[in-house]
Design a protein around this motif. Structure first.
Motif, mmCIF file in Angstrom:
data_model
loop_
_atom_site.group_PDB
_atom_site.id
_atom_site.type_symbol
_atom_site.label_atom_id
_atom_site.label_comp_id
_atom_site.label_asym_id
_atom_site.label_seq_id
_atom_site.Cartn_x
_atom_site.Cartn_y
_atom_site.Cartn_z
ATOM 1 N N GLY A 50 0.833 -1.208 0.000
ATOM 2 C CA GLY A 50 0.000 0.000 0.000
ATOM 3 C C GLY A 50 0.859 1.246 0.000
ATOM 4 O O GLY A 50 0.593 2.203 -0.730
ATOM 5 N N VAL A 51 1.896 1.241 0.848
ATOM 6 C CA VAL A 51 2.758 2.416 0.933
ATOM 7 C C VAL A 51 3.447 2.652 -0.402
ATOM 8 O O VAL A 51 3.492 3.773 -0.922
ATOM 9 N N LEU A 52 3.934 1.552 -0.994
ATOM 10 C CA LEU A 52 4.690 1.661 -2.240
ATOM 11 C C LEU A 52 3.797 2.149 -3.385
ATOM 12 O O LEU A 52 4.136 3.078 -4.110
ATOM 13 N N TYR A 53 2.634 1.530 -3.552
ATOM 14 C CA TYR A 53 1.797 1.860 -4.699
ATOM 15 C C TYR A 53 1.024 3.154 -4.506
ATOM 16 O O TYR A 53 0.903 3.957 -5.422
ATOM 17 N N LYS A 54 0.465 3.349 -3.299
ATOM 18 C CA LYS A 54 -0.433 4.489 -3.120
ATOM 19 C C LYS A 54 0.328 5.773 -2.799
ATOM 20 O O LYS A 54 -0.147 6.860 -3.072
ATOM 21 N N HIS A 55 1.488 5.645 -2.148
ATOM 22 C CA HIS A 55 2.176 6.858 -1.715
ATOM 23 C C HIS A 55 3.457 7.137 -2.491
ATOM 24 O O HIS A 55 3.666 8.206 -3.014
ATOM 25 N N VAL A 56 4.330 6.135 -2.515
ATOM 26 C CA VAL A 56 5.687 6.379 -2.988
ATOM 27 C C VAL A 56 5.770 6.486 -4.507
ATOM 28 O O VAL A 56 6.441 7.351 -5.046
ATOM 29 N N LEU A 57 5.014 5.626 -5.218
ATOM 30 C CA LEU A 57 5.178 5.534 -6.670
ATOM 31 C C LEU A 57 4.975 6.875 -7.367
ATOM 32 O O LEU A 57 5.778 7.297 -8.197
ATOM 33 N N LYS A 58 3.897 7.564 -6.995
ATOM 34 C CA LYS A 58 3.583 8.817 -7.687
ATOM 35 C C LYS A 58 4.707 9.842 -7.481
ATOM 36 O O LYS A 58 5.089 10.551 -8.414
ATOM 37 N N ASN A 59 5.244 9.874 -6.261
ATOM 38 C CA ASN A 59 6.345 10.805 -6.003
ATOM 39 C C ASN A 59 7.604 10.419 -6.766
ATOM 40 O O ASN A 59 8.307 11.271 -7.296
ATOM 41 N N ALA A 60 7.863 9.092 -6.804
ATOM 42 C CA ALA A 60 9.091 8.643 -7.457
ATOM 43 C C ALA A 60 8.989 8.749 -8.973
ATOM 44 O O ALA A 60 9.991 8.735 -9.673
ATOM 45 N N MET A 61 7.747 8.855 -9.507
ATOM 46 C CA MET A 61 7.571 8.942 -10.951
ATOM 47 C C MET A 61 8.007 10.304 -11.506
ATOM 48 O O MET A 61 8.287 10.428 -12.695
ATOM 49 N N LEU A 62 8.060 11.320 -10.649
ATOM 50 C CA LEU A 62 8.353 12.671 -11.149
ATOM 51 C C LEU A 62 9.652 12.738 -11.944
ATOM 52 O O LEU A 62 9.640 13.139 -13.103
ATOM 53 N N PRO A 63 10.796 12.304 -11.377
ATOM 54 C CA PRO A 63 12.016 12.343 -12.198
ATOM 55 C C PRO A 63 11.951 11.392 -13.383
ATOM 56 O O PRO A 63 12.544 11.660 -14.424
ATOM 57 N N ILE A 64 11.203 10.282 -13.235
ATOM 58 C CA ILE A 64 11.109 9.294 -14.324
ATOM 59 C C ILE A 64 10.434 9.923 -15.543
ATOM 60 O O ILE A 64 10.832 9.668 -16.687
ATOM 61 N N ILE A 65 9.421 10.732 -15.302
ATOM 62 C CA ILE A 65 8.710 11.338 -16.424
ATOM 63 C C ILE A 65 9.637 12.266 -17.211
ATOM 64 O O ILE A 65 9.672 12.235 -18.439
ATOM 65 N N THR A 66 10.409 13.058 -16.486
ATOM 66 C CA THR A 66 11.379 13.904 -17.168
ATOM 67 C C THR A 66 12.345 13.043 -17.983
ATOM 68 O O THR A 66 12.647 13.332 -19.133
ATOM 69 N N PHE A 67 12.790 11.953 -17.351
ATOM 70 C CA PHE A 67 13.749 11.074 -18.025
ATOM 71 C C PHE A 67 13.132 10.439 -19.269
ATOM 72 O O PHE A 67 13.764 10.372 -20.329
ATOM 73 N N LEU A 68 11.870 9.986 -19.150
ATOM 74 C CA LEU A 68 11.223 9.353 -20.300
ATOM 75 C C LEU A 68 11.053 10.350 -21.442
ATOM 76 O O LEU A 68 11.201 9.994 -22.601
ATOM 77 N N ILE B 268 7.460 19.352 -28.813
ATOM 78 C CA ILE B 268 6.100 18.950 -28.416
ATOM 79 C C ILE B 268 6.167 17.942 -27.273
ATOM 80 O O ILE B 268 5.426 18.032 -26.295
ATOM 81 N N ILE B 269 7.106 16.997 -27.357
ATOM 82 C CA ILE B 269 7.214 16.011 -26.281
ATOM 83 C C ILE B 269 7.589 16.681 -24.968
ATOM 84 O O ILE B 269 7.018 16.391 -23.920
ATOM 85 N N ASN B 270 8.518 17.613 -25.044
ATOM 86 C CA ASN B 270 8.879 18.323 -23.818
ATOM 87 C C ASN B 270 7.701 19.075 -23.242
ATOM 88 O O ASN B 270 7.500 19.115 -22.028
ATOM 89 N N GLY B 271 6.893 19.672 -24.125
ATOM 90 C CA GLY B 271 5.691 20.367 -23.665
ATOM 91 C C GLY B 271 4.740 19.407 -22.982
ATOM 92 O O GLY B 271 4.201 19.697 -21.910
ATOM 93 N N LEU B 272 4.578 18.223 -23.585
ATOM 94 C CA LEU B 272 3.692 17.227 -22.981
ATOM 95 C C LEU B 272 4.222 16.778 -21.630
ATOM 96 O O LEU B 272 3.470 16.617 -20.677
ATOM 97 N N VAL B 273 5.553 16.588 -21.546
ATOM 98 C CA VAL B 273 6.150 16.184 -20.269
ATOM 99 C C VAL B 273 5.838 17.233 -19.206
ATOM 100 O O VAL B 273 5.437 16.910 -18.091
ATOM 101 N N ASP B 274 5.960 18.501 -19.573
ATOM 102 C CA ASP B 274 5.631 19.571 -18.636
ATOM 103 C C ASP B 274 4.196 19.453 -18.164
ATOM 104 O O ASP B 274 3.909 19.601 -16.976
ATOM 105 N N LEU B 275 3.293 19.192 -19.099
ATOM 106 C CA LEU B 275 1.874 19.097 -18.736
ATOM 107 C C LEU B 275 1.625 17.913 -17.800
ATOM 108 O O LEU B 275 0.951 18.059 -16.780
ATOM 109 N N VAL B 276 2.209 16.749 -18.138
ATOM 110 C CA VAL B 276 2.034 15.570 -17.288
ATOM 111 C C VAL B 276 2.609 15.830 -15.904
ATOM 112 O O VAL B 276 2.012 15.506 -14.882
#
Lengths: 522, 316
Positions: free
Chosen positions: B224-242, B294-302
């Motif tokens: 629960g902690v991993l999926y509900k709390h941590v994942l969303k926070n840890a995704m932030l740098p991942i989105i920039t990276f993707l 455009i991808i960078n713009g989308l990343v910003d929006l996400v």
């Protein structure tokens, strides 16, 4: 309800096992309020975390018994423990700024325990969350429900933590230093809120704190801890009025007291070593290339004069501009309007956190010699001699010169910080919350040291603090700041007995020293 | 809305700037399209005449202005070497490169997020350590080399596809996708190991923060902690990276297209550069730049959609 018997906690992460809590015993009834006091490293937080099942590192060993409502918590399964957590046992932490998930709404976080422990529908949960937010006295709970943590102040976040903790109506609420990170006026409000919850819902509270005056205000019984042992426990009145153990006596004696009368000294004939005239500072911020510029006024016309040998206390809560003023004075902020009058190089600064402000890779001796190197004209032996002299002045052993900052205790580091500031023989010392990060007994020693140095060296000190008790003890004059303006100034006696501005009254009340006036008049 | 509008204007300005710089580059670097077109038949007079015909004798700013004006109108010009409209030449190449990039990014997301979660949850276990070691190796393999290995393993040994036997999407969509999956894997492999590594350390870092202790104190289990709390926070740098990875893939697909014999944008870009076929090169580079922006713009929006703290700053 809660019965802790002979709890031992050991760490096994080093070659030798280290015991942090020895034979901890505690029993609490339904609706009890018990305080656990002690300095850092006394094991108070460890004991509390063990009770609510949050100490489950593989490298630690727990022995003894923790009985909660007849259930043995140390040996029960993780699953059974989780059923209690957030439902019957709830906890609030010291750091409201970081204890909430930054990317989830307040409502989501308050409802979390309900989703885990109850079968409530969405509407029922919403209603219950609004109830909890209202109970925690958050203004406009419907709006707060949809907000995110960063949109709230520290005090409001702590109220959200409390709302989330009480949402399942726990029988036991563990509060681990819940007010330490908050301003004094907000501290008082949180304490009142905890008292109300206890009164209205019979929630038992285990209050962990290093602040004896708060414990005295809130708790019925106190447990005093030192180095992992319980030193003394009993009713609040008994402990505070008639402490039996040496350590308890010392702890109580180090609470800065405002009850002794203080003579007013006149400094107007002395030389002015630092003056500030009509200082204005504003910050400009803009977002992006097309963003609108915003101006925020931090200081709005601050003036004062500091005389030789005077200690001037600057009191205010976070965001009032006191640290900005300190930066302007020592030259770290050049973007100001107004005039600062002081001789060049005559002002030095002492920081709040002595650890992060000392280079961790250099020895204390190297760090303290640096101002002399920059000044130039000293031979190597001469510099070393001066450092050793200074260490003696700040009451440290000469061996300290060859150690690294991390090998020192908090009090020793702050002494190094003071010594470092004095190396270039300043006339004025600007001390920004120099004792706030220290334990009470250490705090008292550092204050004594500052007093001594002031007399020996004829220093003037601008002492910045949020703690009115400390300021009363040390300072000759006090200025009180709010929202970038000085709202009141005068001698401690005058401020504490005949203040004019309502905000001063609020601060005094929050610090629990409203009685000083009557005591002084009597 | 106002924010999106501002973003679009900034994007357009960036695109114009990029096109200007590319145009400038081709003026400065040596090489004459007229000479390249004439080849062995070149005499100084004929080169001069052709330069005039192609409009290359006009001043730089006039040529750029002319190019920009027609480009905005939708006319990308004609290829110097083939005499065909650039638009037609690119029309059937763009979908190939886009398909390959999208497929690889989907593979990256689908593989690395579960792997990252698994390794973070079982930090220090044997599987975690094995994945860590594999990651270190895979990360060091460049996409073209992975492509060669994949051709060898899946194409020649396992015979899952015919190396070099590209199937056009006009012939068979299923066949096309079936062929494209292998180059996509080649592109995705090194990126997967980077994403897993980044996500794992992000999750482990987040797990140590105060709010996870709060989450446990409410009765959450580790999942629960991993999926509900941590994942969303840890995704932030991942989105920039993707986002960065995606642009990297589009640019890097050129080489992988060569390895697998795919007639995408990469091949045409290479031949056009060596032929000094500027209208084609300009069109491709501006398309790539547009995709990146455009991808960078989308990343910003996400990013803003996930992180409320940024949302606030954008609005104020």
């Amino acid at each position: 309800m809660l019965e802790v018997k002979n709890l031992n906690i050991e760490f096994h992460d080093h070659s030798l096992p280290e015991t942090v809590v020895y034979r901890f015993n505690l029993s609490m009834e339904e609706g009890d309020i018990v305080g656990v006091v002690g300095e850092s490293g006394s094991g108070k937080t460890m004991s509390a975390l063990a009770i609510c099942g949050l100490l489950s590192r593989r490298d630690m060993k727990k022995e003894g018994e923790i009985l909660f409502g007849g259930k043995e918590l140390l040996t029960c399964s993780r699953h059974e423990m989780r059923e209690l957590q957030g439902d019957d046992i709830a906890i609030i932490f010291q750091e409201p700024m970081t204890s909430l998930n930054p990317v989830k709404t307040i409502g989501w976080q308050v409802e979390e325990a309900l989703r885990i422990h109850t079968e409530m529908t969405k509407e029922e949960r919403y209603e219950r969350a609004i109830w909890a937010l209202t109970e925690a006295e958050l203004p406009n709970p419907e709006k707060v429900y949809h907000q995110y943590p960063h949109e709230l102040s520290g005090g409001m976040r702590q109220r959200v933590m409390i709302a989330a903790a009480i949402v399942c109506r726990p029988r036991l609420l563990i509060a681990d230093e819940p007010t330490t990170a908050l301003d004094v006026t907000i501290q008082a409000e949180i304490i009142d809120l905890l008292l109300k919850l206890n009164r209205e819902h019979k929630t038992a509270i285990l209050f962990i704190s290093h602040d004896l005056s708060l414990v005295r205000k809130l708790c019925r019984r106190v447990v005093v801890m030192q180095n992992g042992y319980i030193v003394e426990q009993g009713a609040v009145k008994q402990i505070f009025e008639n402490p039996q153990q040496e350590y308890t006596k010392r702890l109580i004696a180090s609470i800065p007291s405002c009850e002794e009368g203080k003579e007013d000294k006149d400094f107007s004939t002395e030389e002015v070593v630092l003056s500030a005239a009509d200082i204005h500072v504003s910050y400009h911020s803009s977002h992006g290339v097309f963003g609108k510029k915003q101006e925020q006024k931090v200081l709005k016309g601050v003036s004062f004069a500091l005389h030789k040998g005077e200690v001037l206390g600057l009191v205010g809560e976070s965001g009032c501009g006191k640290s900005t003023l300190a930066k302007v004075i020592v030259g770290l902020n050049q973007k100001y309007e107004g005039q600062i009058g002081c001789a060049k190089g005559s002002v030095q600064m002492v920081f709040q956190d002595p650890y992060s402000s000392l280079n961790p890779r250099k020895t204390v001796g190297w760090i303290m010699e640096e101002p002399l190197k920059i000044k130039g004209g000293y031979a190597k032996e001469e510099r070393r001699k001066k450092v050793l002299e200074m260490l003696q002045k700040v009451e440290l052993e000469p061996e300290i010169a060859d150690r690294y900052p991390r090998q020192l205790s908090g009090g020793q580091r702050q002494r190094v910080g003071i010594g470092l500031a004095l190396m270039s023989e300043p006339k004025v010392l600007v001390a920004d919350e120099p004792v706030s990060a220290l334990d009470v007994t250490v705090q008292a020693q550092i204050l004594k040291l500052l007093q001594k140095l002031k007399e020996e060296m004829g220093l003037a000190i601008l002492f910045i603090s949020h703690d009115l008790r400390v300021v009363y003890q040390l300072c000759d004059n006090i200025i009180i700041m709010k929202d970038g303006e000085i709202v009141e100034r005068g001698t401690p006696q005058k401020i504490y007995t005949a203040h004019k501005h309502p905000y001063t009254g609020q601060l005094l009340k929050a610090a629990g020293i409203e009685t000083v006036g009557t005591a002084a008049q009597a | 809305m106002k924010y999106v509008g501002k973003k679009i204007i900034t994007m357009c300005l960036t695109l114009i700037l990029v096109s200007f710089l590319v145009f400038l580059c081709f003026t400065v670097i040596p090489g004459d399209p007229a000479l390249a077109k004439l080849g062995t038949e070149a005499t100084p007079e004929r080169v001069e005449a052709l330069r005039k015909e192609m409009g290359l004798d006009r001043p730089f700013m006039v040529r750029y202005g002319d190019w920009l004006y027609s480009f905005v109108k939708g006319d990308m010009g004609e290829s110097y070497s083939y005499g065909l409209p650039v638009k037609e030449m690119l029309a059937d190449k763009v979908p190939i490169t886009v398909t390959m990039s999208v497929m690889s990014i989907l593979i990256i997301v689908a593989v690395s997020i579960p792997l990252g979660l698994y390794t973070a949850k079982h930090e220090g276990s044997v599987t975690d350590r094995v994945i860590y070691a594999l990651n270190q190796v895979v990360m060091a393999v460049p996409a073209f080399f992975a492509g060669i290995l994949i051709t060898l393993l899946f194409g020649i040994v396992l015979k899952l596809f015919t190396p070099g036997g590209y199937i056009s999407y006009n012939q068979s969509v299923a066949g096309f996708l079936g062929y494209m999956i292998f180059p996509s894997i080649a592109i995705a492999l090194p990126k997967i190991s980077m994403t897993v590594k980044l996500l794992r350390s992000g999750l482990i870092g987040e797990k140590k923060l105060d709010y996870t202790r709060t989450a446990y104190s409410r009765g959450n289990n580790t999942k629960g902690v991993l999926y509900k709390h941590v994942l969303k926070n840890a995704m932030l740098p991942i989105i920039t990276f993707l986002g960065m990875t995606f642009t990297d893939i589009i640019a890097g697909s050129i080489i992988v297209e060569q390895v697998f014999g795919i007639p995408g944008m990469g091949r045409i870009l290479l031949t056009s550069i060596s032929n000094r076929d500027y209208p084609v090169v300009m069109a491709i580079i501006v398309c790539l730049a547009a995709a990146v922006i455009i991808i960078n713009g989308l990343v910003d929006l996400v990013y803003q959609w996930i992180d409320p703290r940024i949302r606030l700053e954008g609005e104020s």
